[in-house]
Structure formats: C-alpha cells, structure tokens
Design a protein around this motif. Structure first.
Motif, PDB file in Angstrom:
ATOM      1  N   LEU A  96      19.151 -17.340 -42.599  1.00 60.12           N
ATOM      2  CA  LEU A  96      17.891 -17.464 -41.869  1.00 60.12           C
ATOM      3  C   LEU A  96      18.046 -17.631 -40.367  1.00 60.12           C
ATOM      4  O   LEU A  96      17.225 -17.137 -39.591  1.00 60.12           O
ATOM      5  N   ILE A  97      19.080 -18.341 -39.956  1.00 60.08           N
ATOM      6  CA  ILE A  97      19.231 -18.652 -38.529  1.00 60.08           C
ATOM      7  C   ILE A  97      19.871 -17.467 -37.804  1.00 60.08           C
ATOM      8  O   ILE A  97      21.041 -17.146 -38.037  1.00 60.08           O
TER       9      ILE A  97
ATOM     10  N   LYS B 174      16.173 -14.999 -32.451  1.00 62.48           N
ATOM     11  CA  LYS B 174      14.886 -15.629 -32.705  1.00 62.48           C
ATOM     12  C   LYS B 174      14.507 -16.548 -31.549  1.00 62.48           C
ATOM     13  O   LYS B 174      15.363 -17.100 -30.867  1.00 62.48           O
TER      14      LYS B 174
ATOM     15  N   ASP C 199      12.234 -22.411 -38.864  1.00 62.33           N
ATOM     16  CA  ASP C 199      13.254 -22.138 -39.881  1.00 62.33           C
ATOM     17  C   ASP C 199      14.012 -23.400 -40.261  1.00 62.33           C
ATOM     18  O   ASP C 199      14.237 -23.682 -41.457  1.00 62.33           O
ATOM     19  N   TRP C 200      14.435 -24.177 -39.252  1.00 64.92           N
ATOM     20  CA  TRP C 200      15.181 -25.398 -39.531  1.00 64.92           C
ATOM     21  C   TRP C 200      14.315 -26.423 -40.263  1.00 64.92           C
ATOM     22  O   TRP C 200      14.802 -27.155 -41.150  1.00 64.92           O
TER      23      TRP C 200
END
Length: 216
Positions: free
Chosen positions: A62-63, A67, A75-76
């Motif tokens: 995801l990271i 972004k 996300d986090w």
C-alpha cells in the motif's frame, strides 16, 4: 519520514509486540504439552500468518512513494487500524481457548479450556472465557462428595453436555485426590511393564490425559 523508514518502524513495533506476547502465550497460557493436547497449533499458525501478512506484506503493497502526504496518512491509519483489530481478534481467540484447569475426574485428567468451564459466578450454565486464571492452568480434582452433586442433577447436566469436571463449584485441591490418581495410573504402568518383558504388544498405553470432548 521516508517510505522505507516508516515500513521498518512498523515492522519493529510488531516484532516487539510479538516478543512480549510469545512468553505469555507459550510459557504461561499454553505450557507444553497443552498446545498439542488442545489442538490449538493450527489456530495459532493461522493467527501468526495473518499477523505476518498485515505487518510485512500489507505496508509494502500500500505504501508508495508517489502518494501525497494525505494519502499516506490515510493508508497508515487503515493499516494500523487493521493490525490492531487483527491483534485483538487473535488475542481473544487465544484467551478464549487457553487451558484454565487440568481436572482429575475419577480415573482420568481432563484439560479444560476457558470457554468450557461453568464458573460459579456465572448465571445458569453460561460460559465466560474472561474468567479463570491468567497465570496458567490450575491442577484440581472433582469433589464427588460435594452435596451440590446429586445423581439427578448429574444426569440432567450430562444430557446438556455439562460434565462434573466443567463445574468450578465442584473443584477441590488436587492433593485430596492424588492417591486415587496414582491408583488409576497403575493399570497403564502394568501394561507398559508387560510390553517391556515380552508380554502382549501394546501400541500405546491407555492415556490419562484427555481433552474435554475427546481422548488424546
């Protein structure tokens, strides 16, 4: 904070959490060989596998560096929320299935999980896994001389699937039944001796330790 450092920090937090949880799980809640007796090994591997994926693979997937800070923050937040939810779920499963008592009942030992015991403080026949010792299983025996244990009640509760060993109010100190336990172990010892001296082959002596609901 760079992508690599943020992911590494997340890994370190999960590693520290696991380092603190492992002694509690394997040393206190599931001392050897209760993990095998209760057949919780597969459940534990599933929980660890999910935690590994959420801690290692999910942040990498995801990271991304392209972004925006807002997107990374979202996300986090999602990753940490999912990790906490998974950790609490796994924690509940383990605390719910932990062995709280090794009960001697007539001629056998029964290993009881927290969700199998009818606690004296619970209402009716309700099971509450949060109750019970968090410092490992207790070694107790069933007091069949207890006035609360009538023949009629024993039959009625057996039909409901509740055995005397599951009722905390019937537990007594194991020392009072240790002689009976040793007498019950003599047949198994005798069979083992016959096998060693050329007697009939016995593949496995009758076991005294039994999981509630099935022999081990």
């Amino acid at each position: 904070m760079s992508r690599h450092w943020s992911i590494l920090s997340n890994w370190m937090v999960n590693a520290v959490t696991l380092a603190f949880a492992a002694p509690l799980i394997f040393g206190v809640w599931y001392p050897y060989p209760t993990l095998h007796v209760l057949e919780m090994g597969r459940t534990l591997c599933t929980i660890l596998g999910i935690q590994f994926f959420l801690a290692v693979a999910l942040p990498i997937l995801l990271i991304k560096t392209n972004k925006t800070k807002k997107a990374l923050a979202i996300d986090w937040t999602l990753i940490i929320a999912i990790q906490i939810a998974a950790f609490l779920l796994g924690f509940f499963v383990l605390i719910n299935g932990r062995p709280v008592a090794i009960v001697f009942e007539r001629d056998r030992f029964v290993v009881l999980q927290a969700n199998e015991v009818v606690w004296r403080s619970s209402k009716g026949n309700d099971h509450c896994a949060i109750q019970g010792s968090l410092r490992g299983p207790l070694l107790v025996a069933v007091d069949f001389q207890n006035p609360k244990l009538s023949s009629t009640e024993l039959i009625f509760q057996s039909l409901q699937g509740i055995e005397p060993s599951q009722r905390e109010e019937l537990w007594t100190d194991y020392a009072s039944a240790s002689k009976q336990a040793l007498d019950a172990a003599k047949p198994a010892t005798a069979m083992s001796g016959r096998h060693q001296h050329g007697g009939p082959v016995v593949e496995q002596p009758v076991g005294l330790v039994e999981r509630h609901g099935g022999e081990v």
